[in-house]
Write a protein that holds these residues in place. Structure first.
Motif: not given
Length: 181
Positions: A108, A111-115, A117, A148
Protein backbone atom coordinates in the motif's frame (compact mmCIF):
# COMPACT_ATOMS: atom_id res chain seq x y z
CA UNK A 1 16.85 -23.12 0.58
CA UNK A 2 16.73 -20.07 2.87
CA UNK A 3 18.07 -21.72 6.02
CA UNK A 4 21.43 -20.11 5.18
CA UNK A 5 20.07 -16.75 6.38
CA UNK A 6 19.81 -17.84 10.01
CA UNK A 7 23.26 -19.42 9.87
CA UNK A 8 24.82 -16.29 8.34
CA UNK A 9 23.13 -14.05 10.91
CA UNK A 10 24.20 -16.26 13.82
CA UNK A 11 27.79 -16.31 12.51
CA UNK A 12 27.78 -12.51 12.33
CA UNK A 13 26.23 -11.76 15.72
CA UNK A 14 27.41 -14.86 17.67
CA UNK A 15 25.73 -14.84 21.09
CA UNK A 16 24.25 -11.35 20.68
CA UNK A 17 20.59 -12.29 20.31
CA UNK A 18 17.28 -12.38 22.14
CA UNK A 19 14.39 -14.78 21.52
CA UNK A 20 10.89 -13.36 22.06
CA UNK A 21 7.80 -15.34 23.13
CA UNK A 22 6.50 -14.89 19.56
CA UNK A 23 9.58 -16.92 18.45
CA UNK A 24 10.99 -13.88 16.66
CA UNK A 25 14.74 -13.72 17.20
CA UNK A 26 16.41 -10.32 17.54
CA UNK A 27 20.10 -10.06 16.70
CA UNK A 28 22.81 -7.47 17.22
CA UNK A 29 21.94 -5.03 19.97
CA UNK A 30 23.66 -1.89 18.75
CA UNK A 31 23.27 1.46 20.47
CA UNK A 32 20.26 0.24 22.45
CA UNK A 33 18.26 -1.31 19.60
CA UNK A 34 18.22 -4.56 17.68
CA UNK A 35 19.82 -4.53 14.23
CA UNK A 36 18.24 -7.64 12.69
CA UNK A 37 15.01 -9.64 13.29
CA UNK A 38 14.03 -13.05 11.92
CA UNK A 39 10.40 -14.09 12.28
CA UNK A 40 9.44 -17.79 12.39
CA UNK A 41 8.18 -19.33 9.15
CA UNK A 42 4.63 -20.21 8.23
CA UNK A 43 3.10 -23.57 7.38
CA UNK A 44 1.85 -24.23 3.86
CA UNK A 45 -1.73 -24.02 5.19
CA UNK A 46 -0.99 -20.62 6.78
CA UNK A 47 0.50 -19.37 3.51
CA UNK A 48 -2.57 -20.61 1.59
CA UNK A 49 -4.85 -18.78 4.06
CA UNK A 50 -2.66 -15.66 3.80
CA UNK A 51 -2.97 -15.73 -0.01
CA UNK A 52 -6.74 -16.19 0.25
CA UNK A 53 -7.00 -13.23 2.65
CA UNK A 54 -4.94 -10.98 0.37
CA UNK A 55 -6.49 -12.27 -2.85
CA UNK A 56 -3.00 -12.67 -4.29
CA UNK A 57 -1.08 -15.67 -5.55
CA UNK A 58 2.43 -15.10 -4.21
CA UNK A 59 5.50 -15.70 -6.38
CA UNK A 60 7.03 -19.13 -5.77
CA UNK A 61 10.25 -17.73 -4.32
CA UNK A 62 8.32 -15.62 -1.81
CA UNK A 63 6.09 -18.58 -0.83
CA UNK A 64 9.20 -20.66 -0.22
CA UNK A 65 10.81 -17.85 1.79
CA UNK A 66 7.70 -17.66 4.00
CA UNK A 67 8.14 -21.31 4.97
CA UNK A 68 11.49 -20.35 6.53
CA UNK A 69 10.80 -16.78 7.72
CA UNK A 70 7.59 -14.82 7.97
CA UNK A 71 9.37 -11.64 6.96
CA UNK A 72 12.56 -10.18 8.39
CA UNK A 73 14.46 -7.01 9.12
CA UNK A 74 18.10 -7.21 8.06
CA UNK A 75 20.88 -4.89 9.25
CA UNK A 76 18.66 -1.79 9.16
CA UNK A 77 18.94 -2.22 5.37
CA UNK A 78 15.87 -4.24 4.48
CA UNK A 79 12.35 -4.70 5.79
CA UNK A 80 10.72 -7.73 4.19
CA UNK A 81 7.01 -8.15 4.76
CA UNK A 82 5.09 -11.24 5.74
CA UNK A 83 1.85 -12.08 7.50
CA UNK A 84 1.15 -9.92 10.52
CA UNK A 85 0.24 -11.55 13.81
CA UNK A 86 -3.39 -12.57 14.23
CA UNK A 87 -3.53 -10.85 17.62
CA UNK A 88 -1.35 -8.56 19.70
CA UNK A 89 -3.28 -9.38 22.86
CA UNK A 90 -0.99 -10.11 25.80
CA UNK A 91 2.17 -9.15 23.93
CA UNK A 92 4.76 -6.77 25.34
CA UNK A 93 5.50 -3.51 23.54
CA UNK A 94 8.78 -5.05 22.30
CA UNK A 95 6.97 -8.09 20.92
CA UNK A 96 4.46 -5.85 19.17
CA UNK A 97 6.99 -3.44 17.67
CA UNK A 98 9.32 -6.25 16.57
CA UNK A 99 6.58 -8.26 14.89
CA UNK A 100 6.27 -8.89 11.16
CA UNK A 101 5.18 -5.99 8.96
CA UNK A 102 2.28 -7.12 6.80
CA UNK A 103 3.34 -7.36 3.15
CA UNK A 104 0.06 -5.64 2.22
CA UNK A 105 1.11 -2.59 4.26
CA UNK A 106 4.38 -2.41 2.31
CA UNK A 107 2.45 -2.76 -0.93
CA UNK A 108 0.00 0.00 0.00
CA UNK A 109 2.89 2.37 0.69
CA UNK A 110 4.56 1.78 -2.69
CA UNK A 111 1.86 0.63 -5.11
CA UNK A 112 0.98 3.16 -7.81
CA UNK A 113 -1.40 3.13 -10.77
CA UNK A 114 1.53 2.58 -13.11
CA UNK A 115 2.98 -0.34 -11.16
CA UNK A 116 3.07 -3.28 -13.59
CA UNK A 117 0.53 -5.97 -12.70
CA UNK A 118 3.26 -8.63 -12.55
CA UNK A 119 5.24 -6.73 -9.87
CA UNK A 120 4.77 -8.20 -6.40
CA UNK A 121 6.04 -5.65 -3.87
CA UNK A 122 7.47 -7.48 -0.86
CA UNK A 123 10.14 -5.31 0.82
CA UNK A 124 11.58 -1.84 1.20
CA UNK A 125 14.65 0.01 2.43
CA UNK A 126 14.80 3.46 3.97
CA UNK A 127 18.60 3.39 3.62
CA UNK A 128 18.47 2.83 -0.14
CA UNK A 129 15.26 4.82 -0.70
CA UNK A 130 13.98 1.80 -2.59
CA UNK A 131 11.34 -0.87 -2.58
CA UNK A 132 11.66 -4.37 -3.99
CA UNK A 133 9.46 -6.40 -6.28
CA UNK A 134 9.44 -9.91 -7.66
CA UNK A 135 8.43 -9.92 -11.32
CA UNK A 136 6.77 -12.69 -13.34
CA UNK A 137 10.21 -14.18 -14.13
CA UNK A 138 11.02 -14.39 -10.38
CA UNK A 139 13.64 -11.63 -10.75
CA UNK A 140 13.97 -9.21 -7.85
CA UNK A 141 13.97 -5.57 -8.92
CA UNK A 142 15.12 -2.67 -6.78
CA UNK A 143 12.88 0.32 -7.55
CA UNK A 144 13.75 3.90 -6.57
CA UNK A 145 11.04 5.42 -4.31
CA UNK A 146 11.04 8.76 -6.06
CA UNK A 147 11.63 8.03 -9.74
CA UNK A 148 10.01 4.55 -9.82
CA UNK A 149 12.86 3.40 -12.06
CA UNK A 150 14.65 0.05 -11.72
CA UNK A 151 17.98 0.60 -9.96
CA UNK A 152 19.21 -3.02 -9.83
CA UNK A 153 18.05 -6.45 -10.93
CA UNK A 154 18.79 -9.73 -9.16
CA UNK A 155 18.11 -13.04 -10.87
CA UNK A 156 16.70 -14.70 -7.73
CA UNK A 157 15.41 -13.84 -4.28
CA UNK A 158 18.29 -15.82 -2.79
CA UNK A 159 20.86 -13.78 -4.75
CA UNK A 160 19.18 -10.58 -3.53
CA UNK A 161 19.29 -11.68 0.12
CA UNK A 162 22.94 -12.73 -0.20
CA UNK A 163 23.78 -9.21 -1.43
CA UNK A 164 21.91 -7.63 1.51
CA UNK A 165 23.84 -9.84 3.94
CA UNK A 166 27.18 -8.92 2.29
CA UNK A 167 26.35 -5.22 2.58
CA UNK A 168 25.23 -5.67 6.20
CA UNK A 169 28.46 -7.48 7.11
CA UNK A 170 30.51 -4.76 5.46
CA UNK A 171 28.61 -2.04 7.31
CA UNK A 172 29.25 -3.80 10.62
CA UNK A 173 32.96 -4.16 9.84
CA UNK A 174 33.11 -0.47 8.91
CA UNK A 175 30.96 0.44 11.95
CA UNK A 176 28.36 2.10 9.72
CA UNK A 177 25.06 2.29 11.60
CA UNK A 178 21.85 4.03 10.66
CA UNK A 179 19.67 5.96 13.05
CA UNK A 180 15.93 6.12 12.52
CA UNK A 181 13.66 8.33 14.60
Amino acid sequence: MYEFIKQEIEDIYNEDYKRLRTKTVLYGEIEGRWHTHLHPGLTTAEIDQFEARTGTRFPLAYREFLTFYNGCYLFDLLRMGGKELDSYKGLSIEEQTRSTVDVQDIQEIHLRKRTPKDHFIFADSMVHNSYYVIDSNENVLEIDFRTKKVVKTFSTLKEFIIEVIKEGKQNLEDEVYFEFN
